[in-house]
Design a protein around this motif. Structure first.
Motif, mmCIF file in Angstrom:
data_model
loop_
_atom_site.group_PDB
_atom_site.id
_atom_site.type_symbol
_atom_site.label_atom_id
_atom_site.label_comp_id
_atom_site.label_asym_id
_atom_site.label_seq_id
_atom_site.Cartn_x
_atom_site.Cartn_y
_atom_site.Cartn_z
ATOM 1 N N GLY A 6 0.785 -1.231 0.000
ATOM 2 C CA GLY A 6 0.000 0.000 0.000
ATOM 3 C C GLY A 6 0.816 1.279 0.000
ATOM 4 O O GLY A 6 0.257 2.367 -0.095
ATOM 5 N N HIS A 7 2.138 1.158 0.096
ATOM 6 C CA HIS A 7 2.969 2.362 0.139
ATOM 7 C C HIS A 7 3.003 3.067 -1.215
ATOM 8 O O HIS A 7 2.980 4.298 -1.270
ATOM 9 C CB HIS A 7 4.376 2.021 0.598
ATOM 10 C CG HIS A 7 4.414 1.454 1.986
ATOM 11 N ND1 HIS A 7 5.521 0.834 2.499
ATOM 12 C CD2 HIS A 7 3.473 1.388 2.968
ATOM 13 C CE1 HIS A 7 5.273 0.430 3.723
ATOM 14 N NE2 HIS A 7 4.037 0.744 4.029
ATOM 15 N N GLY A 8 3.054 2.300 -2.287
ATOM 16 C CA GLY A 8 3.029 2.904 -3.618
ATOM 17 C C GLY A 8 1.719 3.630 -3.861
ATOM 18 O O GLY A 8 1.705 4.735 -4.413
ATOM 19 N N HIS A 54 -1.312 -3.048 -12.164
ATOM 20 C CA HIS A 54 -2.603 -3.219 -11.486
ATOM 21 C C HIS A 54 -2.919 -1.997 -10.621
ATOM 22 O O HIS A 54 -4.069 -1.562 -10.560
ATOM 23 C CB HIS A 54 -2.602 -4.498 -10.652
ATOM 24 C CG HIS A 54 -2.314 -5.719 -11.470
ATOM 25 N ND1 HIS A 54 -3.180 -6.190 -12.437
ATOM 26 C CD2 HIS A 54 -1.248 -6.541 -11.490
ATOM 27 C CE1 HIS A 54 -2.665 -7.264 -13.005
ATOM 28 N NE2 HIS A 54 -1.486 -7.494 -12.454
ATOM 29 N N LEU A 55 -1.919 -1.449 -9.955
ATOM 30 C CA LEU A 55 -2.100 -0.228 -9.175
ATOM 31 C C LEU A 55 -2.485 0.921 -10.093
ATOM 32 O O LEU A 55 -3.445 1.653 -9.827
ATOM 33 C CB LEU A 55 -0.822 0.121 -8.406
ATOM 34 C CG LEU A 55 -0.786 1.499 -7.751
ATOM 35 C CD1 LEU A 55 -1.877 1.650 -6.700
ATOM 36 C CD2 LEU A 55 0.595 1.763 -7.160
ATOM 37 N N TYR A 56 -1.741 1.088 -11.180
ATOM 38 C CA TYR A 56 -2.006 2.194 -12.089
ATOM 39 C C TYR A 56 -3.425 2.112 -12.661
ATOM 40 O O TYR A 56 -4.137 3.113 -12.737
ATOM 41 C CB TYR A 56 -0.983 2.221 -13.227
ATOM 42 C CG TYR A 56 0.449 2.282 -12.761
ATOM 43 C CD1 TYR A 56 0.820 2.949 -11.597
ATOM 44 C CD2 TYR A 56 1.455 1.655 -13.482
ATOM 45 C CE1 TYR A 56 2.143 2.996 -11.174
ATOM 46 C CE2 TYR A 56 2.781 1.711 -13.068
ATOM 47 C CZ TYR A 56 3.112 2.377 -11.915
ATOM 48 O OH TYR A 56 4.422 2.424 -11.494
ATOM 49 N N LEU A 75 -5.993 3.081 -10.086
ATOM 50 C CA LEU A 75 -6.018 4.518 -9.851
ATOM 51 C C LEU A 75 -6.677 5.289 -10.991
ATOM 52 O O LEU A 75 -6.914 6.484 -10.868
ATOM 53 C CB LEU A 75 -4.594 5.039 -9.634
ATOM 54 C CG LEU A 75 -3.937 4.617 -8.321
ATOM 55 C CD1 LEU A 75 -2.451 4.960 -8.328
ATOM 56 C CD2 LEU A 75 -4.633 5.273 -7.138
ATOM 57 N N GLY A 76 -6.957 4.611 -12.095
ATOM 58 C CA GLY A 76 -7.646 5.261 -13.206
ATOM 59 C C GLY A 76 -6.805 5.513 -14.437
ATOM 60 O O GLY A 76 -7.278 6.099 -15.408
ATOM 61 N N PHE A 77 -5.548 5.077 -14.435
ATOM 62 C CA PHE A 77 -4.711 5.218 -15.631
ATOM 63 C C PHE A 77 -5.218 4.264 -16.712
ATOM 64 O O PHE A 77 -5.648 3.146 -16.406
ATOM 65 C CB PHE A 77 -3.247 4.878 -15.324
ATOM 66 C CG PHE A 77 -2.509 5.965 -14.604
ATOM 67 C CD1 PHE A 77 -1.733 6.874 -15.304
ATOM 68 C CD2 PHE A 77 -2.584 6.079 -13.228
ATOM 69 C CE1 PHE A 77 -1.033 7.873 -14.637
ATOM 70 C CE2 PHE A 77 -1.892 7.066 -12.548
ATOM 71 C CZ PHE A 77 -1.123 7.973 -13.256
ATOM 72 N N SER A 78 -5.159 4.706 -17.953
ATOM 73 C CA SER A 78 -5.548 3.839 -19.070
ATOM 74 C C SER A 78 -4.427 3.824 -20.109
ATOM 75 O O SER A 78 -3.680 4.786 -20.254
ATOM 76 C CB SER A 78 -6.856 4.316 -19.700
ATOM 77 O OG SER A 78 -6.725 5.642 -20.155
ATOM 78 N N ARG A 79 -4.352 2.710 -20.820
ATOM 79 C CA ARG A 79 -3.320 2.553 -21.850
ATOM 80 C C ARG A 79 -3.667 3.402 -23.067
ATOM 81 O O ARG A 79 -4.790 3.352 -23.552
ATOM 82 C CB ARG A 79 -3.213 1.086 -22.250
ATOM 83 C CG ARG A 79 -2.624 0.211 -21.173
ATOM 84 C CD ARG A 79 -2.621 -1.268 -21.594
ATOM 85 N NE ARG A 79 -2.029 -2.099 -20.581
ATOM 86 C CZ ARG A 79 -2.708 -2.671 -19.583
ATOM 87 N NH1 ARG A 79 -4.007 -2.497 -19.485
ATOM 88 N NH2 ARG A 79 -2.085 -3.406 -18.686
#
Length: 118
Positions: free
Chosen positions: A50-52, A85-87, A90-94
């Motif tokens: 959870g630190h990232g 998976h984190l990205y 968080l809402g990031f998309s390719r």
């Protein structure tokens, strides 16, 4: 982004930052000169704890609410990196591909992550 946000932990954990890169010297996750490119690095023993996420959420909040808010953030993630998976969470998309890495972007203003302080 001139705003600095710190996440206080008792020991060194890692770092996250975003910076504007010029079009003639782009990073691997370059989208445009007005889109800061994000970098995250964690010491191995702090991954998956959870630190990232905490570092990323602090940076996204600073990007959205800082003195010079930005509309989007970008990053690059290599194939096989579990941080994808984190990205994604968080809402990031390719949005593109460069060699063996995906370029991802986040619309900061519509980020699904609950970043507002209570």
């Amino acid at each position: 982004m001139p705003t600095r946000t710190r996440v206080a932990l008792r020991r060194p954990t890692g770092a996250v930052w975003a910076r504007h890169l010029p079009e003639n010297e782009p990073g691997y996750g370059f989208i445009a000169p007005d889109v800061p490119e994000l970098t995250l690095g964690l010491l191995p023993e702090h991954r998956g704890r959870g630190h990232g996420r905490a570092l990323m959420e602090a940076l996204i909040q600073a990007a959205a609410e800082g003195l010079a808010p930005v509309a989007r953030l970008s990053l690059s993630v290599e194939d096989g990196n579990p941080a994808v998976h984190l990205y994604t969470a968080l809402g990031f998309s390719r949005v593109g591909r460069n060699g063996n890495s995906d370029t991802m972007v986040l619309d900061v203003q519509t980020c699904p992550t609950p970043l507002k302080n209570p």
